[in-house]
Design an enzyme around this catalytic site. Structure first.
Site, PDB file in Angstrom:
ATOM      1  N   ASP A  67       0.855  -1.184   0.000  1.00 21.17           N
ATOM      2  CA  ASP A  67       0.000   0.000   0.000  1.00 21.17           C
ATOM      3  C   ASP A  67       0.887   1.229   0.000  1.00 21.17           C
ATOM      4  O   ASP A  67       2.056   1.175   0.365  1.00 21.17           O
ATOM      5  CB  ASP A  67      -0.856   0.026   1.270  1.00 21.17           C
ATOM      6  CG  ASP A  67       0.005   0.020   2.518  1.00 21.17           C
ATOM      7  OD1 ASP A  67       0.362   1.105   3.001  1.00 21.17           O
ATOM      8  OD2 ASP A  67       0.367  -1.085   2.996  1.00 21.17           O
ATOM      9  N   ASP A  85       1.508   4.406   2.028  1.00 16.94           N
ATOM     10  CA  ASP A  85       1.184   4.767   3.402  1.00 16.94           C
ATOM     11  C   ASP A  85       0.342   6.044   3.429  1.00 16.94           C
ATOM     12  O   ASP A  85       0.250   6.775   2.451  1.00 16.94           O
ATOM     13  CB  ASP A  85       2.480   4.938   4.195  1.00 16.94           C
ATOM     14  CG  ASP A  85       2.266   4.744   5.681  1.00 16.94           C
ATOM     15  OD1 ASP A  85       1.654   3.731   6.060  1.00 16.94           O
ATOM     16  OD2 ASP A  85       2.688   5.608   6.446  1.00 16.94           O
TER      17      ASP A  85
END
Ligand SMILES: [Zn+2]
Length: 277
Positions: free
Chosen positions: A215, A217
């Site tokens: 992902d 952040d």
């Protein structure tokens, strides 16, 4: 004979891919590791796999018994450890699916034991000395080289170097923390890379992190922020090729007796006070 030369500490989905697995329960002076060790053979090498969070992922990062994990691996003969882990990307160009092999680490954990050499007696009465381990270069140069070459060989251009900041968790970062981490020049954020790396070094083990970005952040994008569901989804999508790369790394690591990297000199000049397994 139950032994291994290479250890892999990773996600729970991995051990079932080793063939002819022998499950071994190992106790240590520091208590139990996260789970049994699963011993098998990869590329002609004896490998011990340890699910970092235990089967069923019941251990959050701050409750993992890192000392027991590393001690258990060493006690079956492991001298080189690979640590695949999920991380958040702190730069827009490090999106989901990026593989990064860090060369630096920043410790922002808060409440974890991060040394074997604390001067406190072990159950058998021996007392480790206080030792200040050199940790300027936290990762094994030979392991990093093997990891980068293996990824390249599988057509997965890994990022060579970068800084992993390790947070206490289990919560993800706030946007402000994430912006701060990024502004500091750090590359990825994780929750398990420390004290795993330093405890490996203290035992004279080679340690290499293979960080899979799951992902962006919280501060690196303007969306909803990272969620656990998203992390699991991206990890699941990449676990097969990460396994292939790991197998190739295992095959490319030097033989135990041929190691000549800085990791093997961790104890130079120190009296440890205890016998390492
Ligand atoms: Zn090394």
């Amino acid at each position: 004979m139950v032994n291994a030369e290479i250890g892999v500490i990773g996600g729970s989905g991995f051990y079932s891919f080793l063939e002819d697995v022998t499950e071994v329960q190992v106790d240590t002076p520091y208590g139990s590791p996260s789970d049994s060790l699963f011993l098998g053979e990869v590329a002609g090498r004896r490998v011990a796999f340890l699910p970092r969070h235990g089967r069923g992922h019941h251990l959050p990062p701050h409750r993992i018994n890192y000392r027991a994990n590393l001690w258990a691996l060493r006690s079956v003969g492991v001298r080189q450890v690979l640590g695949p882990c999920a991380v958040g990307g702190l730069r827009p160009e490090y999106g989901p699916g990026t593989l990064l092999v860090p060369d630096q680490l920043v410790d922002r954990t808060k409440a974890r034991v991060q040394t074997f050499f604390d001067g406190l007696p072990l159950p058998d009465g021996t007392v480790p000395n206080v030792v200040h381990t050199t940790f300027a270069d936290p990762y094994c140069p030979s392991g990093r080289k093997a990891a980068l070459a293996a990824a390249d060989g599988r057509g997965w251009q890994a990022v060579d170097g970068g800084t992993m900041v390790v947070i206490e968790g289990p919560r993800f970062s706030t946007r402000a923390e994430s912006r701060w981490h990024a502004a500091s020049g750090w590359s990825v954020v994780g929750m398990t890379g420390h004290p795993e790396a330093v405890l490996a070094r203290e035992l004279g083990l080679c340690y290499t992190s293979l960080s899979l970005v799951t992902d962006l952040d919280a501060g690196a994008e303007t969306g909803e922020g990272v969620s656990h569901t998203e992390v699991l989804k991206v990890f699941g999508e990449n676990v097969a090729r990460l396994r292939e790369v790991l197998f190739d790394v295992v095959g490319a690591l030097p033989a135990t007796e041929d190691r000549d990297c800085l990791c093997t000199h961790a104890h130079d000049g120190w009296e440890l006070g205890i016998e390492l397994p």
